[in-house]
Design a protein around this motif. Sequence first.
Motif, PDB file in Angstrom:
ATOM      1  N   ILE A  32       7.228  -7.575   3.638  1.00 33.44           N
ATOM      2  CA  ILE A  32       8.440  -8.397   3.654  1.00 33.44           C
ATOM      3  C   ILE A  32       9.639  -7.506   3.988  1.00 33.44           C
ATOM      4  N   ASP A  33      10.355  -7.873   5.016  1.00 35.43           N
ATOM      5  CA  ASP A  33      11.592  -7.176   5.351  1.00 35.43           C
ATOM      6  C   ASP A  33      12.713  -7.869   4.566  1.00 35.43           C
ATOM      7  N   LEU A  34      13.132  -7.257   3.479  1.00 31.58           N
ATOM      8  CA  LEU A  34      14.088  -7.931   2.600  1.00 31.58           C
ATOM      9  C   LEU A  34      15.441  -8.159   3.279  1.00 31.58           C
ATOM     10  N   SER A  35      15.717  -7.388   4.325  1.00 30.84           N
ATOM     11  CA  SER A  35      17.002  -7.590   4.997  1.00 30.84           C
ATOM     12  C   SER A  35      16.985  -8.868   5.831  1.00 30.84           C
ATOM     13  N   LYS A  36      15.775  -9.443   6.033  1.00 25.56           N
ATOM     14  CA  LYS A  36      15.692 -10.673   6.819  1.00 25.56           C
ATOM     15  C   LYS A  36      15.080 -11.807   6.014  1.00 25.56           C
ATOM     16  N   SER A  37      15.024 -11.627   4.697  1.00 24.58           N
ATOM     17  CA  SER A  37      14.307 -12.605   3.891  1.00 24.58           C
ATOM     18  C   SER A  37      15.211 -13.124   2.777  1.00 24.58           C
ATOM     19  N   GLN A  38      14.857 -14.257   2.222  1.00 28.00           N
ATOM     20  CA  GLN A  38      15.593 -14.813   1.087  1.00 28.00           C
ATOM     21  C   GLN A  38      15.239 -14.032  -0.187  1.00 28.00           C
ATOM     22  N   GLU A  39      14.100 -13.376  -0.136  1.00 29.66           N
ATOM     23  CA  GLU A  39      13.631 -12.636  -1.310  1.00 29.66           C
ATOM     24  C   GLU A  39      14.536 -11.440  -1.590  1.00 29.66           C
ATOM     25  N   ALA A  40      14.585 -11.010  -2.839  1.00 30.11           N
ATOM     26  CA  ALA A  40      15.388  -9.837  -3.188  1.00 30.11           C
ATOM     27  C   ALA A  40      14.729  -9.107  -4.347  1.00 30.11           C
ATOM     28  N   ILE A  41      15.118  -7.857  -4.531  1.00 27.53           N
ATOM     29  CA  ILE A  41      14.574  -7.064  -5.631  1.00 27.53           C
ATOM     30  C   ILE A  41      15.261  -7.473  -6.936  1.00 27.53           C
ATOM     31  N   ALA A  42      14.446  -7.724  -7.958  1.00 29.31           N
ATOM     32  CA  ALA A  42      15.010  -8.074  -9.265  1.00 29.31           C
ATOM     33  C   ALA A  42      15.093  -6.845 -10.158  1.00 29.31           C
ATOM     34  N   SER A  43      14.069  -5.996 -10.114  1.00 31.57           N
ATOM     35  CA  SER A  43      14.080  -4.825 -11.003  1.00 31.57           C
ATOM     36  C   SER A  43      13.155  -3.728 -10.484  1.00 31.57           C
ATOM     37  N   ILE A  44      13.368  -2.525 -11.034  1.00 34.31           N
ATOM     38  CA  ILE A  44      12.438  -1.424 -10.779  1.00 34.31           C
ATOM     39  C   ILE A  44      11.380  -1.496 -11.870  1.00 34.31           C
ATOM     40  N   GLU A  45      10.143  -1.224 -11.535  1.00 34.63           N
ATOM     41  CA  GLU A  45       9.070  -1.260 -12.528  1.00 34.63           C
ATOM     42  C   GLU A  45       8.494   0.134 -12.717  1.00 34.63           C
ATOM     43  N   ASP A  46       8.021   0.391 -13.916  1.00 33.71           N
ATOM     44  CA  ASP A  46       7.411   1.683 -14.216  1.00 33.71           C
ATOM     45  C   ASP A  46       5.940   1.642 -13.790  1.00 33.71           C
ATOM     46  N   PRO A  47       5.552   2.385 -12.758  1.00 38.77           N
ATOM     47  CA  PRO A  47       4.180   2.284 -12.255  1.00 38.77           C
ATOM     48  C   PRO A  47       3.143   2.677 -13.307  1.00 38.77           C
ATOM     49  N   SER A  48       3.512   3.589 -14.230  1.00 45.39           N
ATOM     50  CA  SER A  48       2.511   4.020 -15.219  1.00 45.39           C
ATOM     51  C   SER A  48       2.176   2.877 -16.176  1.00 45.39           C
ATOM     52  N   LYS A  49       3.110   1.941 -16.343  1.00 49.66           N
ATOM     53  CA  LYS A  49       2.849   0.802 -17.215  1.00 49.66           C
ATOM     54  C   LYS A  49       1.850  -0.171 -16.579  1.00 49.66           C
ATOM     55  N   TRP A  50       1.875  -0.233 -15.231  1.00 49.34           N
ATOM     56  CA  TRP A  50       1.016  -1.188 -14.540  1.00 49.34           C
ATOM     57  C   TRP A  50      -0.331  -0.586 -14.155  1.00 49.34           C
ATOM     58  N   GLY A  51      -0.338   0.718 -13.993  1.00 47.99           N
ATOM     59  CA  GLY A  51      -1.592   1.393 -13.674  1.00 47.99           C
ATOM     60  C   GLY A  51      -2.149   1.127 -12.282  1.00 47.99           C
ATOM     61  N   PHE A  52      -1.274   0.813 -11.317  1.00 49.94           N
ATOM     62  CA  PHE A  52      -1.759   0.628  -9.942  1.00 49.94           C
ATOM     63  C   PHE A  52      -1.876   1.968  -9.241  1.00 49.94           C
ATOM     64  N   ASP A  53      -2.724   2.006  -8.231  1.00 51.64           N
ATOM     65  CA  ASP A  53      -2.753   3.166  -7.354  1.00 51.64           C
ATOM     66  C   ASP A  53      -1.804   2.875  -6.186  1.00 51.64           C
ATOM     67  N   LEU A  54      -0.531   3.200  -6.406  1.00 58.08           N
ATOM     68  CA  LEU A  54       0.479   2.848  -5.399  1.00 58.08           C
ATOM     69  C   LEU A  54       0.231   3.539  -4.074  1.00 58.08           C
ATOM     70  N   LYS A  55      -0.340   4.730  -4.145  1.00 53.87           N
ATOM     71  CA  LYS A  55      -0.607   5.493  -2.921  1.00 53.87           C
ATOM     72  C   LYS A  55      -1.486   4.703  -1.975  1.00 53.87           C
ATOM     73  N   SER A  56      -2.537   4.090  -2.538  1.00 55.13           N
ATOM     74  CA  SER A  56      -3.458   3.389  -1.661  1.00 55.13           C
ATOM     75  C   SER A  56      -2.795   2.118  -1.109  1.00 55.13           C
ATOM     76  N   ILE A  57      -1.806   1.625  -1.793  1.00 55.75           N
ATOM     77  CA  ILE A  57      -1.125   0.420  -1.300  1.00 55.75           C
ATOM     78  C   ILE A  57      -0.079   0.786  -0.238  1.00 55.75           C
ATOM     79  N   SER A  58       0.706   1.818  -0.522  1.00 55.12           N
ATOM     80  CA  SER A  58       1.779   2.163   0.423  1.00 55.12           C
ATOM     81  C   SER A  58       1.270   3.012   1.582  1.00 55.12           C
ATOM     82  N   GLY A  59       0.162   3.727   1.366  1.00 54.58           N
ATOM     83  CA  GLY A  59      -0.338   4.628   2.403  1.00 54.58           C
ATOM     84  C   GLY A  59       0.306   6.004   2.338  1.00 54.58           C
ATOM     85  N   PHE A  60       1.133   6.265   1.302  1.00 62.19           N
ATOM     86  CA  PHE A  60       1.667   7.620   1.158  1.00 62.19           C
ATOM     87  C   PHE A  60       1.902   7.968  -0.307  1.00 62.19           C
TER      88      PHE A  60
END
Length: 404
Positions: free
Chosen positions: A376-404
């Motif tokens: 989602i390109d937020l600069s062209k979308s109605q969507e917006a960021i509500a908050s920053i989340e602590d990745p350690s609380k969610w336990g996702f492997d962000l690297k595999s999602i973002s690719g970096f």
Amino acid sequence: MIKKIPTKKIRLGMYIQELCGSWMDHPFWKKSFLLDRQEDLNTLQNCGIQEVYIDTDKGLDILEQSEIVSLQDEQEKIEHALKNIPINKGKAIPKVSMHDELDRARKLQSQSKAAVHSMFQEARMGNAIKISDAEPLVDEINLSISRNPEAFLNIARLKNVDDYTYLHSVAVCALMIALGKQLALDDKQIKDVGIAGLLHDVGKMMIPADVLNKPGKLTDEEFEIIKTHPRKGWEILKLSEGANQVALDVCLHHHEKVNGKGYPESISGDALSLYARMGAVCDVYDALTSNRCYKNGWEPAETIRKMAEWKDGHFDETVFHAFVKTIGIYPSGTLVKLKNGKLAVVVQQSDKSLLAPLVKAFFSTKSNEPFAPEMIDLSKSQEAIASIEDPSKWGFDLKSISGF
Ligand code: C2E
Ligand code: SIN
Ligand code: FE
């Protein structure tokens, strides 16, 4: 509930979530604790800290509710202040993707670490260092940042505890270069601030290892020893071949504060150069985002917010705002929650707004389930960021999602 209260309202039995202000102002090392000793209460009330956060679920509440500044209000003020930092018109778009630059950035980081390591060993043995040895690397870091600023800065955050001082030097070098570009310094100045960043902490080589690597809070005596490192570094650079004035200045003054409460000279006003002001911001940002022998680092987006919250005149405000533009309000790799409840990871900055990067959404907090990732390109979308989340609380492997 977390509440911010004035220090004079603290009483025994409260759970102290966090102390506001400079960590060096207070003798408490633990971040959060139950205040159950009169001695600690006295210390807290006399250490110059004006406000603290308490957690009323874990301890006593305040007596007069009118004194409370809610965390929400506080967050909103910070959000507001950050939102008022405009993006540069015509912000340069990276020439190379994050993904393509990362491998080069990784190699460059490890070469730079080796170079800093050998220069700093010379310094430790009391030898002059040859600064020209570092110049080609600083040029390479500059080029990497020109291709894609986020790649090297992303890599520069990754540090193992043992090599902190060397990797911190490399990171501050990169941050100084990126900030220098933001401030439209010329090529010569950019090179000078890069070298200055690389060498700013060379004086730490003269600090006994047991003090420098102590896995806990320093005593006053130990901190007095630490406070000698800017001048010791300056002395080393003075004797070295090819030290530029900028490097000498940043080395001696990176722990000065705009309010005159820094060290070693406690200077402020015009005496504190632009370069020293840049050094102070880059140094603290990197220290806070790094894992250390005595604490884990914070996420970049979280760190930017914390630093924006410090209103006691540590940093130069203009330089800090330029720094926020450099790093972003939501640097790539940040886990965020969108207003529609979806979790997403920031994958690219936008040239339109610091608040509307390109994100990859992948998890619904409503159904508590992942879904096929969606850009989602937020600069062209109605969507917006509500908050920053602590990745350690969610336990996702962000690297595999973002690719970096
Ligand atoms: P500073 O407070 O003047 O600390 C200078 C250096 O002293 C630090 O460099 C670190 O090497 C050492 N040091 C300070 N406190 C401790 C401690 O309790 N234990 C140990 N083992 N070493 C300590 P460093 O880490 O590169 O930090 C640079 C600057 O970043 C600090 O200068 C401070 O302004 C800021 N900073 C770092 N960590 C924190 C933090 O947790 N909270 C806050 N508010 N500022 C921090
Ligand atoms: C720090 O704690 O060292 C930075 C906060 C400040 O003094 O503004
Ligand atoms: Fe330092």
